[in-house]
Design a protein around this motif. Sequence first.
Motif, PDB file in Angstrom:
ATOM      1  N   ARG A 144      14.480  36.863 -16.641  1.00 43.25           N
ATOM      2  CA  ARG A 144      13.123  36.369 -16.435  1.00 43.25           C
ATOM      3  C   ARG A 144      12.177  37.483 -16.022  1.00 43.25           C
ATOM      4  N   ALA A 145      12.596  38.330 -15.102  1.00 44.90           N
ATOM      5  CA  ALA A 145      11.711  39.381 -14.607  1.00 44.90           C
ATOM      6  C   ALA A 145      11.337  40.367 -15.706  1.00 44.90           C
ATOM      7  N   VAL A 146      12.319  40.790 -16.496  1.00 44.75           N
ATOM      8  CA  VAL A 146      12.031  41.735 -17.578  1.00 44.75           C
ATOM      9  C   VAL A 146      11.114  41.090 -18.619  1.00 44.75           C
ATOM     10  N   GLN A 147      11.353  39.831 -18.929  1.00 47.48           N
ATOM     11  CA  GLN A 147      10.481  39.137 -19.876  1.00 47.48           C
ATOM     12  C   GLN A 147       9.066  38.975 -19.325  1.00 47.48           C
ATOM     13  N   LEU A 148       8.943  38.608 -18.065  1.00 46.19           N
ATOM     14  CA  LEU A 148       7.613  38.479 -17.449  1.00 46.19           C
ATOM     15  C   LEU A 148       6.861  39.806 -17.500  1.00 46.19           C
ATOM     16  N   LEU A 149       7.540  40.886 -17.164  1.00 42.50           N
ATOM     17  CA  LEU A 149       6.907  42.203 -17.171  1.00 42.50           C
ATOM     18  C   LEU A 149       6.513  42.616 -18.586  1.00 42.50           C
ATOM     19  N   ASN A 150       7.408  42.434 -19.529  1.00 36.57           N
ATOM     20  CA  ASN A 150       7.114  42.792 -20.911  1.00 36.57           C
ATOM     21  C   ASN A 150       5.963  41.944 -21.460  1.00 36.57           C
ATOM     22  N   ASN A 151       5.967  40.660 -21.106  1.00 34.88           N
ATOM     23  CA  ASN A 151       4.872  39.766 -21.525  1.00 34.88           C
ATOM     24  C   ASN A 151       3.540  40.206 -20.938  1.00 34.88           C
ATOM     25  N   TYR A 152       3.576  40.625 -19.661  1.00 37.31           N
ATOM     26  CA  TYR A 152       2.337  41.082 -19.024  1.00 37.31           C
ATOM     27  C   TYR A 152       1.724  42.247 -19.790  1.00 37.31           C
ATOM     28  N   PHE A 153       2.522  43.247 -20.082  1.00 40.46           N
ATOM     29  CA  PHE A 153       1.991  44.424 -20.781  1.00 40.46           C
ATOM     30  C   PHE A 153       1.475  44.058 -22.173  1.00 40.46           C
ATOM     31  N   ASN A 154       2.231  43.257 -22.901  1.00 35.18           N
ATOM     32  CA  ASN A 154       1.811  42.896 -24.255  1.00 35.18           C
ATOM     33  C   ASN A 154       0.584  41.993 -24.265  1.00 35.18           C
ATOM     34  N   ASN A 162     -12.304  45.185 -19.903  1.00 37.25           N
ATOM     35  CA  ASN A 162     -11.523  45.615 -18.744  1.00 37.25           C
ATOM     36  C   ASN A 162     -11.592  44.612 -17.603  1.00 37.25           C
ATOM     37  N   SER A 163     -12.685  43.891 -17.504  1.00 32.15           N
ATOM     38  CA  SER A 163     -12.840  42.904 -16.427  1.00 32.15           C
ATOM     39  C   SER A 163     -11.790  41.798 -16.521  1.00 32.15           C
ATOM     40  N   GLU A 164     -11.236  41.584 -17.714  1.00 33.32           N
ATOM     41  CA  GLU A 164     -10.231  40.551 -17.898  1.00 33.32           C
ATOM     42  C   GLU A 164      -8.881  40.946 -17.303  1.00 33.32           C
ATOM     43  N   LEU A 165      -8.772  42.192 -16.874  1.00 30.46           N
ATOM     44  CA  LEU A 165      -7.569  42.650 -16.185  1.00 30.46           C
ATOM     45  C   LEU A 165      -7.662  42.451 -14.677  1.00 30.46           C
ATOM     46  N   SER A 166      -8.782  41.969 -14.198  1.00 30.74           N
ATOM     47  CA  SER A 166      -8.988  41.809 -12.761  1.00 30.74           C
ATOM     48  C   SER A 166      -8.053  40.751 -12.186  1.00 30.74           C
ATOM     49  N   ALA A 167      -7.916  40.789 -10.874  1.00 30.32           N
ATOM     50  CA  ALA A 167      -7.045  39.838 -10.193  1.00 30.32           C
ATOM     51  C   ALA A 167      -7.440  38.397 -10.477  1.00 30.32           C
ATOM     52  N   SER A 168      -8.720  38.080 -10.313  1.00 29.76           N
ATOM     53  CA  SER A 168      -9.175  36.704 -10.494  1.00 29.76           C
ATOM     54  C   SER A 168      -8.984  36.229 -11.929  1.00 29.76           C
ATOM     55  N   SER A 169      -9.225  37.110 -12.889  1.00 32.13           N
ATOM     56  CA  SER A 169      -9.079  36.726 -14.296  1.00 32.13           C
ATOM     57  C   SER A 169      -7.623  36.477 -14.648  1.00 32.13           C
ATOM     58  N   MET A 170      -6.734  37.374 -14.208  1.00 33.75           N
ATOM     59  CA  MET A 170      -5.324  37.199 -14.513  1.00 33.75           C
ATOM     60  C   MET A 170      -4.742  35.967 -13.831  1.00 33.75           C
ATOM     61  N   MET A 171      -5.254  35.640 -12.663  1.00 37.98           N
ATOM     62  CA  MET A 171      -4.726  34.487 -11.928  1.00 37.98           C
ATOM     63  C   MET A 171      -5.167  33.177 -12.557  1.00 37.98           C
ATOM     64  N   THR A 172      -6.428  33.103 -12.976  1.00 38.50           N
ATOM     65  CA  THR A 172      -6.972  31.839 -13.466  1.00 38.50           C
ATOM     66  C   THR A 172      -6.869  31.674 -14.971  1.00 38.50           C
ATOM     67  N   ASN A 173      -6.723  32.777 -15.693  1.00 34.72           N
ATOM     68  CA  ASN A 173      -6.746  32.669 -17.152  1.00 34.72           C
ATOM     69  C   ASN A 173      -5.734  33.633 -17.773  1.00 34.72           C
ATOM     70  N   TYR A 174      -4.491  33.530 -17.316  1.00 31.79           N
ATOM     71  CA  TYR A 174      -3.461  34.422 -17.852  1.00 31.79           C
ATOM     72  C   TYR A 174      -3.313  34.170 -19.349  1.00 31.79           C
ATOM     73  N   PRO A 175      -3.373  35.216 -20.173  1.00 29.67           N
ATOM     74  CA  PRO A 175      -3.465  35.040 -21.627  1.00 29.67           C
ATOM     75  C   PRO A 175      -2.145  34.720 -22.325  1.00 29.67           C
ATOM     76  N   SER A 176      -1.527  33.616 -21.931  1.00 27.55           N
ATOM     77  CA  SER A 176      -0.343  33.142 -22.654  1.00 27.55           C
ATOM     78  C   SER A 176      -0.696  31.829 -23.352  1.00 27.55           C
ATOM     79  N   ASP A 177       0.095  31.465 -24.324  1.00 23.84           N
ATOM     80  CA  ASP A 177      -0.180  30.269 -25.125  1.00 23.84           C
ATOM     81  C   ASP A 177       0.318  29.031 -24.387  1.00 23.84           C
ATOM     82  N   LYS A 178      -0.592  28.349 -23.703  1.00 28.15           N
ATOM     83  CA  LYS A 178      -0.219  27.194 -22.887  1.00 28.15           C
ATOM     84  C   LYS A 178       0.172  25.978 -23.727  1.00 28.15           C
TER      85      LYS A 178
END
Length: 286
Positions: A144-154, A162-178
């Motif tokens: 799980r950890a390796v997949q989470l990390l790899n997913n984060y980078f990709n 660049n603002s989409e990399l901010s803490a608030s953006s990543m927390m509220t709108n993490y770019p995965s396919d929900k």
Amino acid sequence: MKKLFFLFTFILAYTISFAQFGNFKKKEELEKFKDTRLVVVLFEDSAYSASIIAAVERYWSYTGFEFAQDYELANYKKGDYAFLYFSKSKGSKIKAKVCSSEEDMNAFVITKKFSRRVQPDNLLAYGFCSNAIDTNDWAAETTRAVQLLNNYFNAAIQVQKNSELSASSMMTNYPSDKSQLVDKKLLIEDKQLELKGKEDAMTLYDGDVEEVDGDEIRKVIKWQDNGFAYFYYSKDEKFCNKLVVSAANSELMYFANTSPANCKCNAKDLKALKLIKDKAIKGGGN
């Protein structure tokens, strides 16, 4: 006025501490990191080392990598390297002799330099892990950890600004396919579901929910079963990070940062998951 200032400061610190899964500020930094050689640090614990080797070989794709024992790291003082290893939080039930972090966390971390006590300015990315890890649990935790990390980078490298990399953006709108959450059965480990009165998990989630033994969750991670998502949390002294991820590829469906006393999955979490599914059905998968 002082009370308001204190409250604002507390909320700001609370949001920044563990609100995203990497400390990169610019997309260019992520591009440059692709050329870094990831050194996966192995420790004396054979179950830990065997598991992280298997997980990295199978699931890590963002950079090149190699493996090295902790006592061999003097060979890596010069060169373009980053280091992957485990940081154990205070109070966690983990017997393996690994590392710790100045900013307390229970996670696999990627750092600029290897240090047995990770400093905040050395931390690049992290994938949260459970607080109780026994010998047989390492395979699921490292996967799980390796997949989470790899997913984060990709995912992070695909941001438009660049603002989409901010803490608030990543927390509220993490770019995965929900939308992946829509048809998945949600597994919650025994004693990690906390509901009041007549609250019903399947109604709140609007889907199939089951409380199971932790081994059942580790099985669906092992088999990368696409029919399931599951809840887990990672706690330290100050915060509790609650996550729901898919069993297949550990795609992040839900993340909440709360107090250590509020780690269990509750009605608020299940309602939030239902809203995520509703939005995905209407066409807003992310």
